[in-house]
Design a protein around this motif. Structure first.
Motif, PDB file in Angstrom:
ATOM      1  N   LEU A 236       0.852  -1.192   0.000  1.00  0.00           N
ATOM      2  CA  LEU A 236       0.000   0.000   0.000  1.00  0.00           C
ATOM      3  C   LEU A 236       0.883   1.235   0.000  1.00  0.00           C
ATOM      4  CD1 LEU A 236      -3.146   0.643   2.118  1.00  0.00           C
ATOM      5  CD2 LEU A 236      -1.228   2.213   2.358  1.00  0.00           C
ATOM      6  N   THR A 237       0.492   2.235  -0.776  1.00  0.00           N
ATOM      7  CA  THR A 237       1.235   3.497  -0.781  1.00  0.00           C
ATOM      8  C   THR A 237       0.265   4.665  -0.836  1.00  0.00           C
ATOM      9  OG1 THR A 237       2.994   4.759  -1.874  1.00  0.00           O
ATOM     10  CG2 THR A 237       1.479   3.569  -3.311  1.00  0.00           C
ATOM     11  N   PHE A 238       0.600   5.732  -0.139  1.00  0.00           N
ATOM     12  CA  PHE A 238      -0.181   6.968  -0.176  1.00  0.00           C
ATOM     13  C   PHE A 238       0.505   7.938  -1.130  1.00  0.00           C
ATOM     14  CE2 PHE A 238      -1.655   5.125   3.715  1.00  0.00           C
ATOM     15  CZ  PHE A 238      -2.916   5.653   3.955  1.00  0.00           C
ATOM     16  N   VAL A 239      -0.269   8.559  -2.002  1.00  0.00           N
ATOM     17  CA  VAL A 239       0.284   9.516  -2.959  1.00  0.00           C
ATOM     18  C   VAL A 239      -0.633  10.725  -3.006  1.00  0.00           C
ATOM     19  CG1 VAL A 239       1.035   9.920  -5.319  1.00  0.00           C
ATOM     20  CG2 VAL A 239       1.227   7.629  -4.344  1.00  0.00           C
ATOM     21  N   ARG A 240      -0.059  11.905  -2.794  1.00  0.00           N
ATOM     22  CA  ARG A 240      -0.905  13.093  -2.865  1.00  0.00           C
ATOM     23  C   ARG A 240      -1.286  13.353  -4.306  1.00  0.00           C
ATOM     24  NH1 ARG A 240       0.443  18.727   0.207  1.00  0.00           N
ATOM     25  NH2 ARG A 240       1.001  19.504  -1.861  1.00  0.00           N
ATOM     26  N   VAL A 241      -2.480  13.815  -4.489  1.00  0.00           N
ATOM     27  CA  VAL A 241      -3.082  13.860  -5.816  1.00  0.00           C
ATOM     28  C   VAL A 241      -2.390  14.854  -6.749  1.00  0.00           C
ATOM     29  CG1 VAL A 241      -4.822  15.621  -5.283  1.00  0.00           C
ATOM     30  CG2 VAL A 241      -5.372  13.794  -6.906  1.00  0.00           C
ATOM     31  N   ASP A 242      -1.615  15.774  -6.194  1.00  0.00           N
ATOM     32  CA  ASP A 242      -0.917  16.751  -7.042  1.00  0.00           C
ATOM     33  C   ASP A 242       0.564  16.429  -7.187  1.00  0.00           C
ATOM     34  OD1 ASP A 242      -0.174  17.281  -4.451  1.00  0.00           O
ATOM     35  OD2 ASP A 242      -0.344  19.465  -4.618  1.00  0.00           O
ATOM     36  N   SER A 243       0.958  15.185  -6.861  1.00  0.00           N
ATOM     37  CA  SER A 243       2.381  14.852  -6.925  1.00  0.00           C
ATOM     38  C   SER A 243       2.821  14.381  -8.305  1.00  0.00           C
ATOM     39  CB  SER A 243       2.720  13.779  -5.883  1.00  0.00           C
ATOM     40  OG  SER A 243       2.002  12.597  -6.137  1.00  0.00           O
ATOM     41  N   ASP A 244       1.870  14.141  -9.208  1.00  0.00           N
ATOM     42  CA  ASP A 244       2.192  13.771 -10.590  1.00  0.00           C
ATOM     43  C   ASP A 244       0.896  13.829 -11.378  1.00  0.00           C
ATOM     44  OD1 ASP A 244       3.562  12.921 -12.842  1.00  0.00           O
ATOM     45  OD2 ASP A 244       4.666  11.361 -11.758  1.00  0.00           O
ATOM     46  N   HIS A 245       1.000  13.677 -12.701  1.00  0.00           N
ATOM     47  CA  HIS A 245      -0.258  13.646 -13.445  1.00  0.00           C
ATOM     48  C   HIS A 245      -0.929  12.298 -13.208  1.00  0.00           C
ATOM     49  CE1 HIS A 245       0.482  10.972 -16.908  1.00  0.00           C
ATOM     50  NE2 HIS A 245       1.725  11.423 -16.894  1.00  0.00           N
ATOM     51  N   ILE A 246      -2.213  12.264 -13.403  1.00  0.00           N
ATOM     52  CA  ILE A 246      -3.031  11.162 -12.912  1.00  0.00           C
ATOM     53  C   ILE A 246      -2.604   9.802 -13.454  1.00  0.00           C
ATOM     54  CG2 ILE A 246      -4.814  11.356 -14.697  1.00  0.00           C
ATOM     55  CD1 ILE A 246      -5.310  10.640 -10.920  1.00  0.00           C
ATOM     56  N   ASP A 247      -2.144   9.747 -14.708  1.00  0.00           N
ATOM     57  CA  ASP A 247      -1.760   8.452 -15.280  1.00  0.00           C
ATOM     58  C   ASP A 247      -0.490   7.904 -14.643  1.00  0.00           C
ATOM     59  OD1 ASP A 247      -3.950   8.484 -16.948  1.00  0.00           O
ATOM     60  OD2 ASP A 247      -2.880   9.458 -18.597  1.00  0.00           O
ATOM     61  N   ASN A 248       0.314   8.795 -14.077  1.00  0.00           N
ATOM     62  CA  ASN A 248       1.526   8.339 -13.398  1.00  0.00           C
ATOM     63  C   ASN A 248       1.283   7.997 -11.932  1.00  0.00           C
ATOM     64  OD1 ASN A 248       3.254   8.366 -15.529  1.00  0.00           O
ATOM     65  ND2 ASN A 248       4.220  10.326 -15.040  1.00  0.00           N
ATOM     66  N   LEU A 249       0.206   8.526 -11.375  1.00  0.00           N
ATOM     67  CA  LEU A 249      -0.084   8.249  -9.966  1.00  0.00           C
ATOM     68  C   LEU A 249      -0.461   6.784  -9.771  1.00  0.00           C
ATOM     69  CD1 LEU A 249      -2.097  11.429  -8.892  1.00  0.00           C
ATOM     70  CD2 LEU A 249       0.303  10.903  -8.472  1.00  0.00           C
ATOM     71  N   ILE A 250      -1.296   6.293 -10.659  1.00  0.00           N
ATOM     72  CA  ILE A 250      -1.675   4.874 -10.615  1.00  0.00           C
ATOM     73  C   ILE A 250      -1.377   4.296 -11.994  1.00  0.00           C
ATOM     74  CG2 ILE A 250      -3.505   3.203 -10.126  1.00  0.00           C
ATOM     75  CD1 ILE A 250      -4.938   5.363  -8.529  1.00  0.00           C
ATOM     76  N   LYS A 251      -0.208   3.729 -12.132  1.00  0.00           N
ATOM     77  CA  LYS A 251       0.228   3.253 -13.445  1.00  0.00           C
ATOM     78  C   LYS A 251      -0.448   1.931 -13.789  1.00  0.00           C
ATOM     79  CE  LYS A 251       4.666   5.613 -13.754  1.00  0.00           C
ATOM     80  NZ  LYS A 251       6.116   5.483 -13.993  1.00  0.00           N
TER      81      LYS A 251
END
Length: 627
Positions: free
Chosen positions: A479-494
Motif C-alpha cells: 500500500l502506498t499513499f500519494v498526494r493527488v498533485d504529486s504527478d499527473h493522474i496516469d503516473n499516480l496509478i500506473k
C-alpha cells in the motif's frame, strides 16, 4: 510544662525545609488542610470499626485569617492528639502518622482516603510563619495539649484548656509572608489545592438570598441570611461510579473544572481501576481541530482528592496531554514535597492502563454510534493520529476506529478503504495506491481529474499526516499513499496501457529545450504523453521530496535539513496537447515565450502559486492578449 528539642538530624532543618523542600511557599495551606482531612478521615474509620466511641457529626475544616493579629488558624474536628502523640508525630520530623495508621489498619483502612505519606507536611508551616502553635484535644478521654515552636529546634508542650475534639494550628505569619493574610490569597489557594477535598472546608461566610414566598406582595424584598462559605465539593464526579452519573453530570463537572471554558466537551472517558493500582479520573475530549500548538497541561493530578500538579507528563501518555480532566491515584509516587513525580515502574503501568482504556472507549463510541463518531472526527483526529505515532499499543488498537475521510465526506477505516480501492486503484505492480489531498480547495483541479477516472481521493489535512502515512506504509508493504498533485493522474496509478506521443523523440527534445529557456529553475520540465484533452501544463510536487520536507518541518522524521529546502516542482507538459504543438512550431520567439509563460502561469494559478509581482504580470499580459 514540658520543654525539649525536636528530634532532627541537623540543627538547621527548618531553613532547609523553607528553602529547598517546597519550591512554592503557598503549599503550606494544602499540607495543613490535608493533615486536618487525614485526622477527620482517621476518626471516621475508627468509629466505623468500633474503636472510637464518639459521634462523628458533620465535621468541617475551618480556615480563619486574623489580619490584625497576623495569624492564620486551621481548625479541624478530627481525632486530635494527646501530649504523647504530639511528642511522637510532631517532634520527630518525617515520622508519618498517616503511614503508621494505614499500616496498623491496612486491611480495613485501605479505602478510607487518608492522604499522608510522610510527616514533613506539617513543617511547611514554617515557610510562612515565624511561630507555630498547636492546640489539640484527642477523641480519647485525655487532657488537651498546647505545643509551641518558633522555628528553632526548641519547643514547649503544656496542657491546654481546649474542650472540643480536634486540632487548631495557629500560624504567626512572618513579615516576608504577609500576603497570605489577604482573604483573596487564601481563597485562591483553597480553590487551587483543596477544591475537591473529601471534608467540607469553611472559609468565612457568604450571604444567601432566600426565595420569594408564593403569596408575597409585589414590593416584597427577599430576605438574606449569612451561611457558612464552603469552598469545596467533597464528592466530585470522579469519586462516583459511572452508573451514578448522567451526561449532564459529566458536563456539569467539566464546567466546574474549567469555568472559563464555554464549549462543551465532545465526550468523556471515566477511569476506574483498583488493581494492580488504584486510579480514578475523568478525561474529556475537547474540540481540538488540527492545531498541534494547543495548550497542554490541562489535566489535573490529584492524590486522594488533593491537588498536586497539572504537569502529568509520564502518567498520561504524551498524546493525551491535549485532553482535559482529572486523574486521582494514591499509588502515584510523589517527591517528598508532593509537588512532582518520582521515577517509578508504577507510573508506566498507569500510563499503559490509560492508553488501553482510552482506546477501548473510542472503539465503543465508534461501534455504538458511528455516524456521531464521524461527525466528531475532525475535532479529535489530531489526538488519535498523534497517539498512533507515539504509542505502539494505541496504534495496534486504533485500526478499529481511526477514520480516513474522502473529499466527499465519506469515512473509511483502513481495512474498509483497502477493500473499497483494491479493484480500481491497484497499479500494474499489484500495489494499492491511496490518493489523498491536503487542501480540497487548492488541489481542486487535481481532485476532479482523479474523480473523472473513478478514483477515490482522501482528505488528509492534519499537520502530522506525513509522519502517519509513512508509518502506515511501513506496516503495509503493498500500500502506498500519494498526494493527488504529486504527478499527473496516469503516473499516480500506473496501469498496463501506455499513451503514445504524437511527437517524435527529436521533436520532444526540441520542445524541452524551448521550454527550459523560459521556465524558472525551480521547475523540472517533464514531457509526458497524455490524453489530448488533458491539461497541457500541470505543476506537481514530487511525493517523496514534499513528504520529507513536511516531516522535517513538523518535527522528527524526514531527512536532516529538508525542512529548510526551497520548494521543488515538476512541470509536466502534455506532448499530445495542441498547446505543446503550437509552442514547438512557433518560430516567433517572443510569441513562443508568451505562450510558455501564459501556460505556466495558468498552471501556477491552479495550484495557488501565482502571487505578487508574477500575478500582476499575468493579469497585465492576459489583458494584452484579449485586446
Amino acid at each position: 510544662m514540658t520543654t525539649g528539642k525536636i528530634n532532627v538530624s541537623v540543627e538547621n532543618i527548618f531553613p532547609l525545609i523553607k528553602k529547598f523542600l517546597y519550591s512554592d511557599h503557598e503549599i503550606f495551606l494544602r499540607e495543613l488542610v490535608s493533615n486536618g482531612t487525614d485526622a477527620t478521615l482517621k476518626l471516621k474509620h475508627l468509629i466505623s470499626i468500633g474503636e472510637a466511641k464518639v459521634e462523628f457529626g458533620n465535621p468541617v475544616i475551618e480556615i480563619k485569617v486574623d489580619k490584625e493579629g497576623k495569624k492564620i488558624h486551621i481548625i479541624d474536628q478530627g481525632l486530635g492528639m494527646t501530649a504523647d502523640e504530639v511528642e511522637k508525630y510532631i517532634n520527630q520530623v518525617a515520622f508519618s502518622g498517616a503511614e503508621e495508621f494505614l499500616d496498623k489498619y491496612k486491611d480495613s483502612a485501605k479505602d478510607s482516603g487518608i492522604i499522608g505519606h510522610f510527616g514533613l507536611g506539617f513543617y511547611s508551616a514554617f515557610m510562612v510563619a515565624e511561630k507555630v502553635e498547636i492546640i489539640t484535644k484527642s477523641y480519647k478521654d485525655e487532657p488537651a495539649a498546647h505545643w509551641t515552636c518558633d522555628g528553632s529546634p526548641e519547643f514547649t508542650l503544656e496542657p491546654a484548656d481546649k474542650t472540643s475534639r480536634g486540632t487548631e494550628i495557629i500560624l504567626h505569619v512572618a513579615e516576608d509572608s504577609l500576603e497570605f493574610l489577604e482573604d483573596s490569597k487564601i481563597s485562591g489557594l483553597l480553590n487551587k489545592y483543596n477544591k475537591f477535598m473529601p471534608i467540607p472546608i469553611k472559609f468565612g461566610t457568604r450571604t444567601e438570598t432566600l426565595p420569594k414566598p408564593e403569596d408575597a406582595p409585589e414590593d416584597y424584598v427577599n430576605e438574606t441570611i449569612e451561611t457558612d462559605n464552603i469552598i469545596n465539593n467533597p464528592n466530585p464526579a470522579w469519586t462516583k461510579q459511572p452508573t451514578e452519573l448522567s451526561d449532564e453530570d459529566y458536563k456539569s463537572f467539566y464546567r466546574e473544572l474549567y469555568p472559563m471554558q464555554f464549549e462543551e466537551p465532545l465526550f468523556n472517558i471515566h477511569l476506574n481501576v483498583d488493581y494492580p493500582f488504584n486510579l480514578t479520573g475523568i478525561l474529556y475530549f475537547p474540540k481540538l481541530g488540527s492545531d498541534l500548538q494547543i495548550q497542554k497541561d490541562k489535566i489535573q493530578l490529584y492524590q486522594n482528592q488533593v491537588y498536586v500538579t497539572d504537569n502529568v507528563e509520564g502518567i498520561v501518555p504524551e498524546f493525551l496531554t491535549m485532553l482535559k480532566g482529572v486523574i486521582d491515584s494514591p499509588d502515584i509516587p510523589l517527591n517528598v514535597s508532593r509537588s512532582g513525580l518520582q521515577a517509578d515502574g508504577a507510573v508506566k503501568k498507569i500510563s499503559n492502563y490509560i492508553t488501553r482504556k482510552v482506546a477501548d472507549k473510542l472503539k465503543a463510541l465508534f461501534n455504538e454510534n458511528r455516524a456521531d463518531f464521524e461527525q466528531k472526527w475532525n475535532d479529535i483526529k489530531i489526538v488519535l493520529e498523534y497517539g498512533m505515532l507515539s504509542e505502539d499499543k494505541f496504534y495496534e488498537k486504533a485500526g478499529a476506529f481511526v477514520l480516513y475521510p474522502t473529499v466527499d465526506d465519506t469515512y473509511f477505516t483502513l481495512e474498509e478503504l483497502k477493500e473499497k480501492l483494491k479493484e480500481n486503484q491497484t497499479d500494474k505492480d499489484g500495489k494499492l495506491v491511496v490518493l489523498y489531498a491536503g487542501n480540497k480547495e487548492a488541489q481542486h483541479s487535481y481532485i476532479e481529474t482523479a474523480k473523472e477516472k473513478g478514483y477515490e481521493v482522501l482528505l488528509l489535512d492534519s499537520p502530522i499526516i506525513s509522519h502517519l502515512i509513512q508509518k502506515i506504509e511501513g506496516d503495509n508493504k503493498d500500500l502506498t499513499f500519494v498526494r493527488v498533485d504529486s504527478d499527473h493522474i496516469d503516473n499516480l496509478i500506473k496501469k498496463d496501457e501506455n499513451t503514445i506521443s504524437k511527437l517524435s523523440d527529436e521533436e520532444k527534445e526540441t520542445l524541452k529545450t524551448s521550454l527550459e529557456a523560459y521556465i524558472p529553475k525551480a521547475y523540472s520540465v517533464q514531457l509526458e504523453a497524455m490524453d489530448s484533452q488533458a491539461a497541457p501544463f500541470i505543476i506537481t510536487q514530487p511525493e517523496f521530496m514534499r513528504r520529507m520536507k513536511e516531516m522535517s518541518q513538523s518535527g522528527g522524521g524526514g531527512m536532516f535539513g529538508m525542512g529548510n529546502m526551497p520548494e521543488m516542482y515538476n512541470l509536466v507538459v502534455n506532448t499530445n496537447s495542441d498547446l505543446a504543438t503550437n509552442i514547438l512550431n512557433t518560430e516567433d520567439k517572443t510569441h513562443q515565450e508568451h505562450l510558455v509563460k501564459q501556460a505556466l502561469d495558468l498552471a501556477k494559478l491552479s495550484q495557488n502559486l501565482l502571487k505578487g509581482e508574477a500575478l500582476t504580470a499575468f493579469v497585465k499580459r492576459s489583458f494584452e492578449m484579449i485586446k
